[in-house]
Every structure is written in C-alpha cells, then in structure tokens.
Design an enzyme around this catalytic site. Structure first.
Site, PDB file in Angstrom:
ATOM      1  N   HIS A 155       0.827  -1.209   0.000  1.00 24.64           N
ATOM      2  CA  HIS A 155       0.000   0.000   0.000  1.00 24.64           C
ATOM      3  C   HIS A 155       0.865   1.264   0.000  1.00 24.64           C
ATOM      4  O   HIS A 155       0.580   2.243  -0.685  1.00 24.64           O
ATOM      5  CB  HIS A 155      -0.925  -0.036   1.228  1.00 24.64           C
ATOM      6  CG  HIS A 155      -1.668   1.236   1.466  1.00 24.64           C
ATOM      7  ND1 HIS A 155      -1.284   2.153   2.412  1.00 24.64           N
ATOM      8  CD2 HIS A 155      -2.768   1.760   0.862  1.00 24.64           C
ATOM      9  CE1 HIS A 155      -2.121   3.179   2.394  1.00 24.64           C
ATOM     10  NE2 HIS A 155      -3.033   2.962   1.467  1.00 24.64           N
ATOM     11  N   GLU A 208       2.150   1.818  -3.373  1.00 25.16           N
ATOM     12  CA  GLU A 208       1.078   2.388  -4.210  1.00 25.16           C
ATOM     13  C   GLU A 208       1.066   3.920  -4.058  1.00 25.16           C
ATOM     14  O   GLU A 208       1.032   4.657  -5.047  1.00 25.16           O
ATOM     15  CB  GLU A 208      -0.267   1.788  -3.795  1.00 25.16           C
ATOM     16  CG  GLU A 208      -1.487   2.439  -4.416  1.00 25.16           C
ATOM     17  CD  GLU A 208      -2.542   2.812  -3.382  1.00 25.16           C
ATOM     18  OE1 GLU A 208      -2.860   3.999  -3.262  1.00 25.16           O
ATOM     19  OE2 GLU A 208      -3.043   1.891  -2.679  1.00 25.16           O
ATOM     20  N   HIS A 209       1.117   4.396  -2.816  1.00 20.75           N
ATOM     21  CA  HIS A 209       1.154   5.844  -2.599  1.00 20.75           C
ATOM     22  C   HIS A 209       2.369   6.481  -3.271  1.00 20.75           C
ATOM     23  O   HIS A 209       2.279   7.513  -3.909  1.00 20.75           O
ATOM     24  CB  HIS A 209       1.228   6.155  -1.095  1.00 20.75           C
ATOM     25  CG  HIS A 209      -0.103   6.295  -0.444  1.00 20.75           C
ATOM     26  ND1 HIS A 209      -0.505   7.435   0.193  1.00 20.75           N
ATOM     27  CD2 HIS A 209      -1.123   5.426  -0.327  1.00 20.75           C
ATOM     28  CE1 HIS A 209      -1.716   7.273   0.685  1.00 20.75           C
ATOM     29  NE2 HIS A 209      -2.128   6.058   0.390  1.00 20.75           N
ATOM     30  N   GLU A 252      -4.357   8.126   7.341  1.00 21.53           N
ATOM     31  CA  GLU A 252      -5.257   7.196   6.650  1.00 21.53           C
ATOM     32  C   GLU A 252      -5.565   6.013   7.576  1.00 21.53           C
ATOM     33  O   GLU A 252      -6.714   5.590   7.706  1.00 21.53           O
ATOM     34  CB  GLU A 252      -4.611   6.714   5.342  1.00 21.53           C
ATOM     35  CG  GLU A 252      -5.557   5.886   4.482  1.00 21.53           C
ATOM     36  CD  GLU A 252      -4.942   5.413   3.165  1.00 21.53           C
ATOM     37  OE1 GLU A 252      -3.763   5.734   2.892  1.00 21.53           O
ATOM     38  OE2 GLU A 252      -5.641   4.717   2.410  1.00 21.53           O
TER      39      GLU A 252
END
Lengths: 420, 432
Positions: free
Chosen positions: B70, B73-74, B145
């Site tokens: 993840h 991905e960022h 997040e």
C-alpha cells in the site's frame, strides 16, 4: 401542469423513472416526510408487506425501486424511483417497463389506508427506522462533521436540518397525522416526472405515463413558487469556534465559509473557486495541507450550489489543530490575493469541465441535474454543453472577485480523545 | 502484430479483447459503445498479503514491513515531487489507486484525454522515484489514513473477524499496516518490492470504454517500449517466489469484541473455509450472492420477522473472499439489539442447512441476478472489476454469466454444508 421530461440515450440498457414531489418544509414537515417516505416504500394496498413488494420486483428482473428523500437547498424532495431493463435486452424481449410504472402508481397513489389513517403498527416500525438513521449520524465521523457544519452555517433554515428530521418530533408522529402529511405531499408539491435511459422502442413513453398516472401527476405548484434559498443567516462579525468531545483516535476539523452578495451567474466562478481551493488533487488544500505539510490524508472543500456556502473538512491529529487552521486560512487568503498559478487555474477548470461531461454517462446523475436546473432556472433549457461553455469563459479575475465575497464564519473540531 | 482474443457476451451485448504483449504484459480492452467515459488501469498481482519473498535483484529471501504494498502504491503514484493525482488533474483527468490483499491498481478516468492518460499512466508506473525525504513525508499522510480507518466501525468489525479466523496468514493485518510497521519502510525496501513485483509478466492493463481496439493496443505497446530497452528481445520470464507461513485449519479465536464511539453496533459472522482452485472461486462468490438473497434479503421470512421485531433494519449481506492462500465467507449485519441478533443468526445458520430449498424462490432469485447483470453493464466500473478478477484467477472473462445460468439448488446446499460451527468466528463492535 404536467411536467414530464425525457432524457434518451441508447447506450444504456435500462430506464430510470423518477417521480419527484418537491416542497418547502420546516423541521416538523421534514421529520414527517422522512417517516412518510419510509412508510410508503414498505407497503401499499396491492403489496401489503415489504416482502411482497420485493418479491414482485425480483419477478421484474430485479427492477430497482427506492423512495428517496433529499434536499435541494431549502427545498425538500421525496423521490419515487424505479429502474427497469429495456425489453431489447431481456430474454424473449419481455416488456416489464409498463409493470414498473403501474407499480410506482400503486406505491404512490394506492396506499394501505382505512378510516383516513395508515396502519399504526407500520408507522411505529418506520418511526424506529428513521430514529435509527438519526441516532447513527455520528457513527461516520467525517460525514458527521460536514453535517454539523451545514447545521452551524444554516441555523433555523431547512437546509441546516438533518435529512431525516428531529428525534423528538419523529417520536411524536401519529398514523393519523402522517396521513395528513401524505395528502399534503400529494396535493401541495411541485411534481416532476423524469425518464432517463434507453428509450428505444418506447417512443410513446409520455403517453404510457399519462395513461397510467392520469391527471394525478398534474402539478398545482410551479417552479417559480419554490425558493431554494431562504437565507435567514445573520452576518457574523467574529469567527465562531465550536468543539465537540469524541472518543476517537483522529480529530475532524471543518470550516464553514459564506459567499455574500452573490449573483446567480456567480455559480460558475464559485465552482471554479471550489476546485482551486480544495475539490481536486491539484487544489491548494490537497497540495499544501496534505502533500506539503502532511497534515491529513483526507482534506476537501465542498460548494453548496443552492446555499452559497462552502464546507472544508479534514481528518487531522488533534495536536495539529492550530497549525491546520493557519494553513487552511492561508489558502483562502492566497486566492483572494490572486496568488493562483496558471497551472492551478487551468487544472481546476479542466477538472470541472470533465466532471460536467461525466454526468452524461449516468442515468441518475442526468435526472438529478435536470431537477437541480429546473429548481434554479425554472426551465429545462440549460444543457450540459451550455454549462461547459459558460465554465470555459470564467477568468481568474472572476474567481478573485468572488473570492473576495467569501467570509470564514465557523470552525468545528470533533473528537480525538482516544489519542491523548 | 499481437494476437487478439475476443470474448463475446451475448447477454450484455459487450466484447472484451485480450492480448499478451511480447514482454508478457496482459492487455484487456472492454468495448463500451456510446459511453463518453474511458477508464485506463495498470495493475500488478501484488498486494498486502505478500510480505516474504525472494528479492529478484539479489536472489535472496527477505521479509518486508507490513503495509508496504500500500505504501508503494502511494509512492509510485508520484513523480519528482509531484503527486500523480495532481499530474492527471492538470490535464483534466481524474485518477486514483488502490491496494487489496492480492493486487494493486493505478487508474484514470477521462472523457477526451485518453491518449494522454495512457501515456502518463504508463510513465508513472514505469518510473519509480523514491527518496528518503518523500518516504518520510508519506509516513505522516498514511498514518492519518490508518487512523481514519481505526475510527470506522465497519472496517473494524471486518478486520477483527479476519484476526479471529487467521493465526498467521497476513490477511489478518490491515492492508495499510500499522503506524509502527510503516515507520520501518525505507526507499530501499520500496525498490526491492517494485523490482520484484512490477515486472510486465506479473502485471495487466485494462481499458474500458468506447475506444478503437487496435489503436489502443499500439498506443500501449509504444509507450511501454519507451521504458523497456530490451522489449523486443525475448525476455526470460522471472519466476516470482513468495512464502507464506503455514496457516493451520483451526480458527485463532471464537469471539472478538471491541467498543467504539458509535450508536449502531456491528456484527460479523465469519467461516474459515478450505482453499479452492481458481474456477471454484468465481462459483463460490456467485453461490454466496445467491445465499444472501435466498436467506437474508427482504424476500425472506427471516428478515421479515427480524424487521418486525425491530432487531434488523438493514439487510444482512453474505459474501465470499478467497485467493490461493485463504478462503472465507462473511455475514455482515448491524442491530441495536446485537446480542439477540447474534443468537438468532447463529440458530438460523444451522437451521437453513436442514431446510429444502424452495424451487420457486430459487428461480426468482436467478431471474433477479440475470437482470442485475444486465443493469450493471451500464456502469463501467463493473466491467473492469470482472476483468481484473478474470486476470487474477485466469478464467474466461464472462465466466460469471455462464456459471450463474448453470447454478442449481445442489450447489447452494453443498456450500451451506461447508459452514462448520467449529470454524465459525463472531466479531462484534459495541457502543462505548
């Protein structure tokens, strides 16, 4: 007057029918209509229970039926909607579209009523359903913060009231009273029927609708009688800060801004202002608040077309409260002082135009936009292309001009106690 | 010329084209006539559950911090200081990315900037740019997040159920990791994961919209070539080797509870299941969808009774999730009377295994499901989800339409009998 509007596009496979009853409503009427919408969606004379209704819909190849309540500024709208598949796409070309319309007619006009009242046990159960909706509004913290800011910005105006009404009012609603609300909704609303989707093979859909609904959908109220913004708000000189406790790990910060002395055509410059400030990844808030300062994952601004207000919201660390406020204020001031790069301006414009174009791919969005425009302009001639042309013409000067009519009024901070 | 395969779906009047480029990259194009929106996606079959593997550049086995897929991905959706979302937004294109347990996808949506979108998408995914500074900055954003999800009861009830079901499988760890685990992520780790899992033969491109098939494939190939010097040489396919700790059959914990600042309590009942082959995964998903309708929807006497009693307000949903390393079915529900609901559901789940399935009801549900498939074709996002599923599990694109038609009552019965009480977990989020 019978208001039937058609939006035809043969790329779709189904047709969305939307029958709208739009009224001006106070807190009591909002509460009553929320319960009413729920009661109407669960039972009628022909289909006594939720189970009967649902089974019938399954037999229409899963036609999707809903009774929605929504706000268009200070107006309250009860929408009866059903979406069914065009016969062209069904096995043996079976036609379910007339059945969908007959069904909607049963739900709206042929209710389970005896001695001028709804069945008490159904009303009591749906009151509970709406009470749960009201009581759970705090479960989603970001959403709640936005709702709370709407309420702070629009005190004593219908728009500032919760969509499902007030808990104490809902508790006291009786089946008899609800029947009166029902008659009021049928008789005193502005009625709009919108058909959106693939109308190939249904060229006479208007006649089919008129045949089924007869003159019941004749609207006695015209659009000019409806006010989307009653604006009772007082000019406040000082910024008001409101805090609410909450046992959460993250705090949610929201800010309320108001546009003063607004003109109808400012809509385009204000939408652009919103995109520059915080509704896209190229916006000042995303770039500076999130990317540069790492203050949040979620940060956005939202413009309320009918109410001329903005709400900014962000999930932050409680200890960053004061810095977060400063960074947001700086972005607001920068636009006022024309500190907007060509890149920022063009990106905002591109993104708004792309959003407008995208509406064309959704039956529901097309229907909602048409109703929005009818309520604003009182006629149906505003097309997406026209809106795009107007958006293209907006200059940076126009944006700076509206930016200087915008005042920060309220700041709200929610929760964060679990992190202390 | 690339060989193009066509899958045709009569029911949806829709075609999907597939080709495999020379470098092993799968390209799918789903043609949607008349729609203005076009979607372009670039994905890798790499998600949060892979945390131990052979580093392809050093040929050495390593373990990486939780949440790295993840995080990658960022970071990948960024270029020399500019966020990708912003770069797309500047040309009037909206974009986003997401990470799941078993794949990561970068995508854009546009009306009339499709070529520019494809160029930018490929450029971003093919040119990683990680620095110590930008890694550190992202740790702050992702921490927020993670905290946002920490306060979300739906998310909490679901992940708690996974933690109750699994002992060691990484599916029990939040996709984004923890604030602690992501603090160990460095640019070196990111490059290692990128080099290992972002090779063309582990990736796919999906396009949905009214585009010209040949032109689009050429456009994609041309842009890929810009970043792969040896594209035309026959690449050797590197086998990716991953490791997962052996997960025992038993559940980790029968019941799990948490209190949160909410009004409406949430409930998940999960069943840990045996892992099945790829084609079975689609079938199980459809069977669970039908079970949802057959036993929990508004047409059922169960829902009607619970609704009248005020125990249920919204319909519970039952769904399947499975990959090559885990398999489970989960029922979601909420109630202000959560203990009574839990009791009723547990009792009912045993009862339905003994009941005969009403043929009329079963056929009615199939009819609705077929209608739903047709209606949902008006939503371009459904098309890409179908394609990604098909790429991950290597079966025909419209397999779901075929399987649905052939499903029978026996399939439902068989699946219900897999729901074993000893493999059942219960997760509850209560109000504080």
């Amino acid at each position: 007057m019978i208001n039937i509007y058609k939006i035809n596009n043969e790329k779709f496979k189904s047709i969305y029918f939307s029958v709208n009853f739009t009224i001006s409503a106070n807190e009591k009427e909002i509460s009553e209509n929320a319960v009413l919408a729920s009661v109407l969606s669960k039972s009628c004379k022909k289909f006594k229970t939720q189970k009967d209704i649902e089974k019938y819909l399954y037999s229409l190849y899963g036609a999707e039926f809903e009774v929605n309540v929504e706000k268009y500024g200070d107006l309250y709208n009860v929408e009866f909607a059903i979406e069914g598949i065009n016969k062209k796409f069904l096995p043996k070309n079976i036609d379910i579209i007339p059945d969908c319309l007959y069904f909607l007619n049963e739900i709206i006009y042929n209710q389970n009523i005896t001695d001028n009242t709804f069945e008490a046990n159904i009303v009591e159960r749906e009151k509970e359903y709406i009470l749960d909706k009201i009581r759970t509004k705090k479960d989603d913290k970001l959403r709640y913060s936005v709702l709370k800011m709407e309420e702070l910005m629009c005190k004593n105006e219908p728009f500032g009231m919760y969509l499902y009404g007030n808990e104490d009012i809902v508790k006291d609603i009786t089946a008899k009273e609800l029947y009166k609300s029902y008659l009021k909704l049928l008789n005193n609303s502005c009625i709009t029927v919108i058909v959106s989707g693939n109308l190939l093979g249904y060229e006479n859909i208007e006649e089919i609708i008129k045949d089924i609904f007869r003159d019941k959908i004749n609207s006695k109220v015209s659009y000019t009688n409806l006010l989307t913004n009653i604006d009772k708000s007082m000019d406040s000189k000082e910024i008001e800060e409101v805090f609410e406790e909450g046992d959460t790990t993250q705090s949610v910060l929201s800010l309320g801004l108001r546009v003063n002395n607004v003109a109808k055509e400012d809509f385009y410059a204000l939408s652009l202002y919103n995109a520059i400030l915080g509704s896209t990844p190229s916006s000042k808030l995303f770039q500076n608040f999130r990317e540069k300062e790492s203050l949040a994952y979620t940060v956005r601004s939202r413009y309320y077309r009918f109410k001329y207000i903005f709400v900014i919201y962000a999930g932050i660390e409680k200890e960053n409260y004061s810095k977060a406020k400063d960074v947001i204020k700086k972005q607001i001031d920068d636009i006022k002082e024309k500190k907007v790069t060509n890149e920022e301006f063009n990106a905002a414009k591109e993104s708004i135009i792309a959003d407008l174009k995208e509406w064309d791919d959704s039956k529901v969005a097309l229907s909602k936009m048409l109703l929005s425009n009818l309520l604003t302009y009182h006629y149906d001639g505003v097309t997406i292309d026209e809106m795009i042309e107007k958006m293209k013409k907006v200059t940076l000067e126009d944006v700076v001009n509206v930016a200087n009519k915008i005042v920060l009024e309220k700041i709200f901070l929610l929760g964060g106690a679990a992190n202390e | 010329m690339n060989k193009i395969e066509v899958s045709n779906c009569k029911e949806l009047e829709e075609q999907t084209y597939k080709t495999i480029l020379k470098n092993g990259l799968e390209v799918y194009i789903c043609k949607k006539k008349g729609f203005k929106k076009k979607i372009g996606m670039f994905g890798t079959k790499y998600g949060s559950v892979i945390n131990e593997f052979v580093d392809i550049t050093r040929n050495k086995r390593i373990k990486v911090p939780d949440g790295i897929a993840h995080f990658l991905e960022h970071k990948l959706f960024e270029q020399e200081g500019a966020n990708a979302l912003d770069l797309f937004s500047k040309i009037g294109v909206s974009s986003n990315a997401y990470t799941t347990f078993d794949h990561t996808v970068y995508f854009f949506e546009t009306m009339d900037k499709f070529n520019e979108g494809i160029e930018l998408l490929i450029k971003l995914v093919k040119t990683p740019y990680f620095t110590d500074e930008n890694v550190q900055k992202e740790q702050g954003i992702i921490a927020q997040e993670i905290k946002m999800y920490d306060d979300d009861p739906n998310f909490a009830v679901y992940f708690n159920a996974l933690r109750a079901m699994y002992n060691t499988n990484p599916v029990r760890i939040d996709i984004a990791g923890t604030v602690e685990s992501i603090s160990h992520i460095t640019k070196e780790y990111l490059y290692t994961c990128y080099n290992t899992f972002y090779s063309p033969q582990n990736m796919f491109i999906v396009v949905v919209g009214d585009v010209d098939v040949d032109l689009t494939i050429n456009l994609i190939e041309k842009n890929i070539k810009l970043y792969e010097k040896d594209y035309d040489k026959n690449n050797k396919i590197d086998k990716i080797e991953t490791f997962s700790q052996e997960e025992i059959k038993d559940i980790a914990k029968k019941e799990i509870e948490q209190k949160m600042d909410i009004y409406m309590p949430q409930l998940c009942i999960g069943y840990k299941l045996n892992i099945v082959t790829e084609s079975e995964i689609v079938k199980r998903s459809l069977v669970c969808d039908i079970i949802s309708d057959l036993y929990f929807s508004k047409i059922t006497p169960f829902f009607e009774k619970e609704y009248e009693k005020g125990i249920l307000s919204d319909v519970p949903t039952f769904g399947y999730e499975g990959t090559a390393t885990f398999a489970h079915a989960i029922l979601f529900a909420s109630s202000t009377n959560i203990d009574k609901l839990k009791f009723d559901l547990c009792e009912y789940l045993e009862e339905i295994k003994q009941q005969d399935i009403d043929t009329e009801m079963f056929e009615l549900i199939k009819k609705k499901k077929i209608g739903e498939l047709i209606r949902r074709a008006d939503n371009l996002n459904i098309s890409y989800r179908r394609i990604i599923e098909s790429s991950l599990n290597s079966f025909d694109i419209y397999e779901d339409v075929k399987i649905l038609k052939d499903l029978n009552k026996e399939d439902i019965k068989q699946f219900l009998n897999l729901l074993d009480v000893s493999k059942q977990v219960i997760s509850i989020i209560r109000e504080k």
